[in-house]
Design an enzyme around this catalytic site. Sequence first.
Site, PDB file in Angstrom:
ATOM      1  N   LYS A   1      32.777  41.344  32.331  1.00  0.00           N
ATOM      2  CA  LYS A   1      32.451  40.015  32.226  1.00  0.00           C
ATOM      3  C   LYS A   1      31.167  39.495  32.024  1.00  0.00           C
ATOM      4  CE  LYS A   1      34.010  37.285  35.650  1.00  0.00           C
ATOM      5  NZ  LYS A   1      34.427  36.661  36.761  1.00  0.00           N
TER       6      LYS A   1
ATOM      7  N   HIS B   1      32.254  34.673  50.227  1.00  0.00           N
ATOM      8  CA  HIS B   1      33.189  35.777  50.077  1.00  0.00           C
ATOM      9  C   HIS B   1      33.274  36.078  51.571  1.00  0.00           C
ATOM     10  CE1 HIS B   1      31.624  36.795  45.761  1.00  0.00           C
ATOM     11  NE2 HIS B   1      32.893  36.377  45.656  1.00  0.00           N
TER      12      HIS B   1
ATOM     13  N   ARG C   1      37.867  27.284  44.913  1.00  0.00           N
ATOM     14  CA  ARG C   1      36.618  26.605  45.559  1.00  0.00           C
ATOM     15  C   ARG C   1      36.950  25.067  44.817  1.00  0.00           C
ATOM     16  NH1 ARG C   1      32.669  30.991  42.848  1.00  0.00           N
ATOM     17  NH2 ARG C   1      34.581  31.260  41.748  1.00  0.00           N
TER      18      ARG C   1
ATOM     19  N   SER D   1      28.707  33.885  42.536  1.00  0.00           N
ATOM     20  CA  SER D   1      27.906  35.186  42.581  1.00  0.00           C
ATOM     21  C   SER D   1      27.102  34.900  41.345  1.00  0.00           C
ATOM     22  CB  SER D   1      28.807  36.383  42.215  1.00  0.00           C
ATOM     23  OG  SER D   1      29.469  36.747  43.256  1.00  0.00           O
TER      24      SER D   1
HETATM   25  P1  ADP Z   1      35.915  37.572  40.077  1.00  0.00           P
HETATM   26  O1  ADP Z   1      34.997  38.145  39.083  1.00  0.00           O
HETATM   27  O2  ADP Z   1      37.189  37.995  40.082  1.00  0.00           O
HETATM   28  O3  ADP Z   1      35.849  35.992  39.989  1.00  0.00           O
HETATM   29  P2  ADP Z   1      34.423  37.048  42.431  1.00  0.00           P
HETATM   30  O4  ADP Z   1      33.722  38.217  43.178  1.00  0.00           O
HETATM   31  O5  ADP Z   1      33.472  36.028  41.735  1.00  0.00           O
HETATM   32  O6  ADP Z   1      35.442  37.887  41.554  1.00  0.00           O
HETATM   33  O7  ADP Z   1      35.483  36.283  43.190  1.00  0.00           O
HETATM   34  C1  ADP Z   1      36.367  36.791  43.964  1.00  0.00           C
HETATM   35  C2  ADP Z   1      37.009  35.787  44.786  1.00  0.00           C
HETATM   36  O8  ADP Z   1      36.860  35.184  45.657  1.00  0.00           O
HETATM   37  C3  ADP Z   1      37.968  34.762  43.718  1.00  0.00           C
HETATM   38  O9  ADP Z   1      39.059  34.275  44.055  1.00  0.00           O
HETATM   39  C4  ADP Z   1      36.782  33.405  43.863  1.00  0.00           C
HETATM   40  O10 ADP Z   1      37.649  32.504  43.604  1.00  0.00           O
HETATM   41  C5  ADP Z   1      36.747  33.699  45.433  1.00  0.00           C
HETATM   42  N1  ADP Z   1      35.423  33.235  45.853  1.00  0.00           N
HETATM   43  C6  ADP Z   1      34.197  33.283  44.974  1.00  0.00           C
HETATM   44  N2  ADP Z   1      33.213  32.664  45.645  1.00  0.00           N
HETATM   45  C7  ADP Z   1      33.789  31.936  46.697  1.00  0.00           C
HETATM   46  C8  ADP Z   1      33.404  30.989  47.653  1.00  0.00           C
HETATM   47  N3  ADP Z   1      31.819  30.546  47.572  1.00  0.00           N
HETATM   48  N4  ADP Z   1      34.298  30.574  48.498  1.00  0.00           N
HETATM   49  C9  ADP Z   1      35.430  30.825  48.465  1.00  0.00           C
HETATM   50  N5  ADP Z   1      35.901  31.919  47.648  1.00  0.00           N
HETATM   51  C10 ADP Z   1      35.318  32.346  46.848  1.00  0.00           C
END
Ligand code: ADP
Length: 166
Positions: free
Chosen positions: A47, A23, A97, A135
Amino acid sequence: MPASDRRLVAIYPGSFDPLTNGHLDLISRGARLFDNLIVAILSNSQKHAALFDIAERTQMIRDATSAFPNVEVDSFQGLLVDYAAHRNANAILRGIRAISDYETELQMALINRRMRPETETIFLMAGEEYSFISSRLIKEIVTLGGDVSTFVPNAVADRLRAKFSR
Ligand code: ADP
């Protein structure tokens, strides 16, 4: 309005439970592209069971992004497009990803565009060194007693340590 007067405001929405180095990589790259980047924590997501509450997540993201003056941290409830309208945002930033992200991201981008065409979804490919980080996996590893300090910012690693050493 001359192009130079137009401010590009993007929202980076997510659960961020917790914020990872993946992130943070997206945030630092987004901060270079947009005039303002709003990291927006979705607070109506059911979720997964949350590890951190919204206030804790907000504080950790603020700590981890304090070096970026054009990055703001906020949270929202309800529809992302309504929040985008409320914040006058022209863009939604999301990360991809792998192919597995693509399908759901495409669907969300298309439906959001149908609901609010003024806001474009912009995708950045994950940094190759972060593309395996999620996450969900971080939560799984810490709850099983593993060390995740190389996958998350220090502000998050410290909070995880405090939570799980109790
Ligand atoms: P959500 O629950 O909406 O998926 P996340 O916090 O998991 O929220 O992710 C938010 C955004 O960040 C999403 O677009 C996800 O694809 C992106 N994301 C999550 N992890 C990574 C990562 N390791 N590298 C790049 N983008 C990421």
